[in-house]
Design an enzyme around this catalytic site. Structure first.
Site, PDB file in Angstrom:
ATOM      1  N   ASP A 103       0.837  -1.195   0.000  1.00  0.00           N
ATOM      2  CA  ASP A 103       0.000   0.000   0.000  1.00  0.00           C
ATOM      3  C   ASP A 103       0.876   1.251   0.000  1.00  0.00           C
ATOM      4  OD1 ASP A 103      -2.162  -1.688   0.225  1.00  0.00           O
ATOM      5  OD2 ASP A 103      -2.253  -1.492   2.423  1.00  0.00           O
TER       6      ASP A 103
HETATM    7  N1  URA Z   1      -1.223  -5.901   4.017  1.00  0.00           N
HETATM    8  C1  URA Z   1      -1.710  -4.647   3.956  1.00  0.00           C
HETATM    9  O1  URA Z   1      -2.743  -4.346   4.536  1.00  0.00           O
HETATM   10  N2  URA Z   1      -1.029  -3.743   3.244  1.00  0.00           N
HETATM   11  C2  URA Z   1       0.140  -4.008   2.603  1.00  0.00           C
HETATM   12  O2  URA Z   1       0.723  -3.119   1.985  1.00  0.00           O
HETATM   13  C3  URA Z   1       0.633  -5.313   2.691  1.00  0.00           C
HETATM   14  C4  URA Z   1      -0.056  -6.248   3.397  1.00  0.00           C
END
Ligand code: URA
Length: 235
Positions: A103
Site C-alpha cells: 500500500d
Molecule cells: N497488508 C496490507 O494491509 N497492506 C500491505 O501493503 C501489505 C499487506
C-alpha cells in the site's frame, strides 16, 4: 552488450568505478585486459572477470528496494509517485515491476524484476511464499489473537484467510505477521476484523530474503546471486 553495462547490471560496480578499474587493467575479457568498456561483447559467450571475480550474466534484473511511505506500487493505480521513480534512469528503462504490491503507506522490502514468469510464480497461492511484516496497532490486540491468526481470520467481507503466524510484543500493540497469501489490504483488514487498526506497516522479508537493513528508505540495490537463487527455488 557494452562491457560497462554488463558490469553495472551485475551490481559489482558502477560504470564510473568500472572505467577506473579498467584503466588500471582490472577488467579481463576472454583472458585479455580491456581498457575501453564501451566495447560490445556477447555476454552469454564471453568470460568477463572484474578484479578477479567472474561476472555471471543474467538475462533478467532483480532489485531490492526499501520502499518509503507515499509511493504507489500497483501498476493500475494512477496516483503518483510510483516506486520505480526511486530507481536510476538506466533501471527505469528496463521496465521493472514489483513482485507483489504494498500500500502507499506501507514501507519496507519490495523486490522488482523484469522476469515476469518468476514474479508470477512467486505470487501464485500454490507456492505459499512467506511474507513477513512488522506492524503497530492503535490498541493492544485481544486475547487469543494468535490462535485466530493460526486458524484463519475471517475478514469483514466473509473471506477466510489462510493460516498466518502472529507474534506479539509484550504490550500486544505491535508484532510480526507472516502470511503466505497477499490479498488487498490483507493485514489491515485482518487487524480490523479484530476491532483494531494498523497504525504502521513494514514488510521485513519476502520468501526468506530479509530486508537489507543497510538500505535507507528509498534506497535500492541489486539482489545478490544467492538471493536470486533463493527466489528461483521458491518460485
Ligand atoms: N497488508 C496490507 O494491509 N497492506 C500491505 O501493503 C501489505 C499487506
Amino acid at each position: 552488450m557494452r562491457i560497462d553495462k554488463l558490469i553495472s547490471e551485475s551490481g559489482i560496480a558502477s560504470r564510473k568505478e568500472a572505467a577506473r578499474v579498467a584503466r588500471a587493467g582490472g577488467v579481463i575479457v576472454d583472458g585479455k585486459a580491456v581498457k575501453d568498456l564501451s566495447t560490445h561483447i556477447d555476454p552469454e559467450k564471453c568470460r568477463v572477470v572484474y578484479l578477479g571475480r567472474e561476472i555471471v550474466y543474467r538475462r533478467f534484473t532483480y532489485v531490492m528496494l526499501n520502499k518509503p511511505e507515499g509511493y504507489v506500487s500497483a501498476t493500475d493505480d494512477k496516483s503518483l509517485p510510483y516506486v520505480t521513480e526511486l530507481l536510476p534512469d538506466e533501471l527505469r528503462k528496463m521496465e521493472l515491476f514489483p513482485v507483489g504490491r504494498l500500500d502507499k503507506d506501507t514501507t519496507g522490502l519490495m523486490i522488482l524484476t523484469n522476469n515476469g514468469q518468476l514474479a508470477h510464480s512467486l505470487l501464485s497461492p500454490k507456492h505459499h511464499v512467506e511474507k513477513e511484516y512488522f506492524f503497530t496497532a492503535a490498541e493492544p490486540l485481544c486475547d487469543g489473537a494468535e490462535k485466530q491468526f493460526e486458524s484463519g481470520v475471517t475478514l469483514a467481507d466473509g473471506y477466510e484467510c489462510k493460516s498466518a503466524v502472529l507474534s506479539l510484543s509484550d504490550d500486544r500493540m505491535s508484532g510480526k505477521i507472516t502470511l503466505t497469501e497477499g490479498k488487498y489490504h490483507q493485514i489491515k483488514r485482518m487487524i480490523a476484523a479484530m476491532g483494531n487498526r494498523v497504525t504502521s506497516l513494514e514488510r521485513i522479508s519476502f520468501g526468506s530474503i530479509p530486508l537489507d537493513c543497510s538500505l535507507g528508505r528509498g534506497e535500492w540495490r541489486y539482489l545478490s546471486d544467492r538471493e536470486i537463487s533463493i527466489l528461483e527455488k521458491q518460485g
